[in-house]
Design a protein around this motif. Sequence first.
Motif, PDB file in Angstrom:
ATOM      1  N   LEU A  24       0.845  -1.180   0.000  1.00 61.83           N
ATOM      2  CA  LEU A  24       0.000   0.000   0.000  1.00 61.83           C
ATOM      3  C   LEU A  24       0.886   1.238   0.000  1.00 61.83           C
ATOM      4  O   LEU A  24       1.671   1.441   0.933  1.00 61.83           O
ATOM      5  N   ARG A  25       0.779   2.047  -1.031  1.00 59.74           N
ATOM      6  CA  ARG A  25       1.555   3.287  -1.138  1.00 59.74           C
ATOM      7  C   ARG A  25       0.677   4.476  -0.776  1.00 59.74           C
ATOM      8  O   ARG A  25      -0.483   4.542  -1.171  1.00 59.74           O
ATOM      9  N   ASP A  26       1.238   5.418  -0.042  1.00 58.82           N
ATOM     10  CA  ASP A  26       0.544   6.682   0.216  1.00 58.82           C
ATOM     11  C   ASP A  26       1.503   7.834  -0.076  1.00 58.82           C
ATOM     12  O   ASP A  26       1.653   8.768   0.716  1.00 58.82           O
ATOM     13  N   ASN A  27       2.152   7.734  -1.232  1.00 58.76           N
ATOM     14  CA  ASN A  27       3.136   8.740  -1.628  1.00 58.76           C
ATOM     15  C   ASN A  27       2.500  10.115  -1.747  1.00 58.76           C
ATOM     16  O   ASN A  27       1.333  10.246  -2.104  1.00 58.76           O
ATOM     17  N   MET A  28       3.310  11.144  -1.469  1.00 56.25           N
ATOM     18  CA  MET A  28       2.825  12.518  -1.601  1.00 56.25           C
ATOM     19  C   MET A  28       3.890  13.392  -2.246  1.00 56.25           C
ATOM     20  O   MET A  28       5.075  13.280  -1.922  1.00 56.25           O
ATOM     21  N   PRO A  29       3.479  14.287  -3.151  1.00 59.34           N
ATOM     22  CA  PRO A  29       4.417  15.278  -3.671  1.00 59.34           C
ATOM     23  C   PRO A  29       4.730  16.322  -2.597  1.00 59.34           C
ATOM     24  O   PRO A  29       3.927  16.552  -1.688  1.00 59.34           O
ATOM     25  N   PHE A  30       5.882  16.934  -2.709  1.00 63.63           N
ATOM     26  CA  PHE A  30       6.244  18.050  -1.839  1.00 63.63           C
ATOM     27  C   PHE A  30       7.197  18.943  -2.610  1.00 63.63           C
ATOM     28  O   PHE A  30       7.759  18.538  -3.640  1.00 63.63           O
ATOM     29  N   GLY A  31       7.412  20.153  -2.142  1.00 64.33           N
ATOM     30  CA  GLY A  31       8.374  20.992  -2.840  1.00 64.33           C
ATOM     31  C   GLY A  31       8.395  22.422  -2.348  1.00 64.33           C
ATOM     32  O   GLY A  31       7.495  22.881  -1.630  1.00 64.33           O
ATOM     33  N   ARG A  32       9.465  23.114  -2.751  1.00 63.80           N
ATOM     34  CA  ARG A  32       9.641  24.549  -2.512  1.00 63.80           C
ATOM     35  C   ARG A  32      10.212  25.139  -3.790  1.00 63.80           C
ATOM     36  O   ARG A  32      11.436  25.115  -3.990  1.00 63.80           O
ATOM     37  N   PRO A  33       9.367  25.653  -4.664  1.00 67.27           N
ATOM     38  CA  PRO A  33       9.860  26.175  -5.947  1.00 67.27           C
ATOM     39  C   PRO A  33      10.959  27.225  -5.793  1.00 67.27           C
ATOM     40  O   PRO A  33      11.886  27.275  -6.606  1.00 67.27           O
ATOM     41  N   GLY A  34      10.866  28.039  -4.745  1.00 66.99           N
ATOM     42  CA  GLY A  34      11.889  29.066  -4.536  1.00 66.99           C
ATOM     43  C   GLY A  34      13.257  28.500  -4.246  1.00 66.99           C
ATOM     44  O   GLY A  34      14.281  29.155  -4.467  1.00 66.99           O
ATOM     45  N   GLN A  35      13.286  27.247  -3.735  1.00 64.01           N
ATOM     46  CA  GLN A  35      14.556  26.568  -3.454  1.00 64.01           C
ATOM     47  C   GLN A  35      14.890  25.513  -4.510  1.00 64.01           C
ATOM     48  O   GLN A  35      15.833  24.736  -4.327  1.00 64.01           O
ATOM     49  N   LYS A  36      14.093  25.485  -5.579  1.00 65.66           N
ATOM     50  CA  LYS A  36      14.276  24.484  -6.649  1.00 65.66           C
ATOM     51  C   LYS A  36      14.198  23.067  -6.083  1.00 65.66           C
ATOM     52  O   LYS A  36      14.921  22.167  -6.525  1.00 65.66           O
ATOM     53  N   GLU A  37      13.322  22.873  -5.107  1.00 68.43           N
ATOM     54  CA  GLU A  37      13.151  21.566  -4.483  1.00 68.43           C
ATOM     55  C   GLU A  37      11.818  20.977  -4.922  1.00 68.43           C
ATOM     56  O   GLU A  37      10.757  21.551  -4.666  1.00 68.43           O
ATOM     57  N   PHE A  38      11.879  19.829  -5.579  1.00 73.19           N
ATOM     58  CA  PHE A  38      10.676  19.155  -6.069  1.00 73.19           C
ATOM     59  C   PHE A  38      10.838  17.665  -5.790  1.00 73.19           C
ATOM     60  O   PHE A  38      11.830  17.068  -6.191  1.00 73.19           O
ATOM     61  N   GLY A  39       9.867  17.087  -5.113  1.00 72.40           N
ATOM     62  CA  GLY A  39      10.068  15.693  -4.739  1.00 72.40           C
ATOM     63  C   GLY A  39       8.812  14.886  -4.559  1.00 72.40           C
ATOM     64  O   GLY A  39       7.687  15.375  -4.646  1.00 72.40           O
ATOM     65  N   THR A  40       9.049  13.611  -4.279  1.00 73.99           N
ATOM     66  CA  THR A  40       8.004  12.662  -3.911  1.00 73.99           C
ATOM     67  C   THR A  40       8.446  11.955  -2.642  1.00 73.99           C
ATOM     68  O   THR A  40       9.573  11.456  -2.560  1.00 73.99           O
ATOM     69  N   TYR A  41       7.561  11.923  -1.647  1.00 67.57           N
ATOM     70  CA  TYR A  41       7.848  11.176  -0.429  1.00 67.57           C
ATOM     71  C   TYR A  41       7.213   9.815  -0.587  1.00 67.57           C
ATOM     72  O   TYR A  41       5.994   9.666  -0.586  1.00 67.57           O
TER      73      TYR A  41
END
Length: 322
Positions: free
Chosen positions: A246-263
Amino acid sequence: MSGKNWDRVPIDAQSVEAPLSLAAVFLVVTVGSDKAALSKVASVLGELDDLVKNVGFRDLSGRLSCIAGIGADLWARLSPDRRPRELKAFAPVKGPVHSAPSTPGDLLFHIRAERSDMCFEFERILLDSLGSSVTVVDEVTGFRYFDARDLLGFVDGTANPTGLDLPASALVGDEDVEFAGGSYIVVQKYLHDLGAWAETPTHVQEEIIGRTKIDNIEIDDDDKPRKSHKSLATIEDDAGNEFDILRDNMPFGRPGQKEFGTYFIGYTRYLWVIEKMLQRMYVGEPPGAYDRLLDFSTPHTGTTFFAPTRPTLQKLADGAQG
């Protein structure tokens, strides 16, 4: 894969089966080495359900929930004589090109709600309660991105089990009776190179993921020498039986820090299923043919936990305070 004798598994599991939420917080902490810190943490774990109720009553439609996962080292301190059969620290994976690191973590709090302010308020009060007994080592605020897509533009979690297959895939059964109803949890925080991904043609992206981008249709790559992410993450035994997680992945990010991810967060009945999945992704199947998604997504954390049933969590808390 559905397990046998499922009716013998307790119904008092933590809220692993809660539906995908609009907001989430993934909080990983370590616990101080002294007895006072352990006792304080145990006290908070024992009162966790009450804390959820105290915050959640403000808006019942917000569906606030929190799952507590315990790492192998902390479990040994709370219960040195009994532990879930497969519980151990996250094993780092070394591939020919990419590697998955193992990072510290004694406790995971997976906080979910339909409102980000409820996640925020719960986390604030939780950390106030824990005080100096813990040190935060990772904190990620996730959000649901449009129609359940990740920041790469693809729908995430399509293969999640449903109905009776969900508990049979995510919760321990009678193979480990003392800990039946619990769940192994593996978390990894991935950061994406969205610039490089955007320069990759859509048809190549689809081959890498194993699904079409617009309508989320599976692409058959069984006959291809280089398997897609979808195929490498599909685990079967020698008899061809598929083992879901069972996956409950979530996107996250801070565009101002050029941070883009998936947890990435995976709940599983058998820890070896996720371990095998990661081996296939990083080492390759056949060896060398690793998951090409890793050319664009880099893991920065890797930790394993076990979420016991509520009664077991209460027993661990009571034992550490006694």
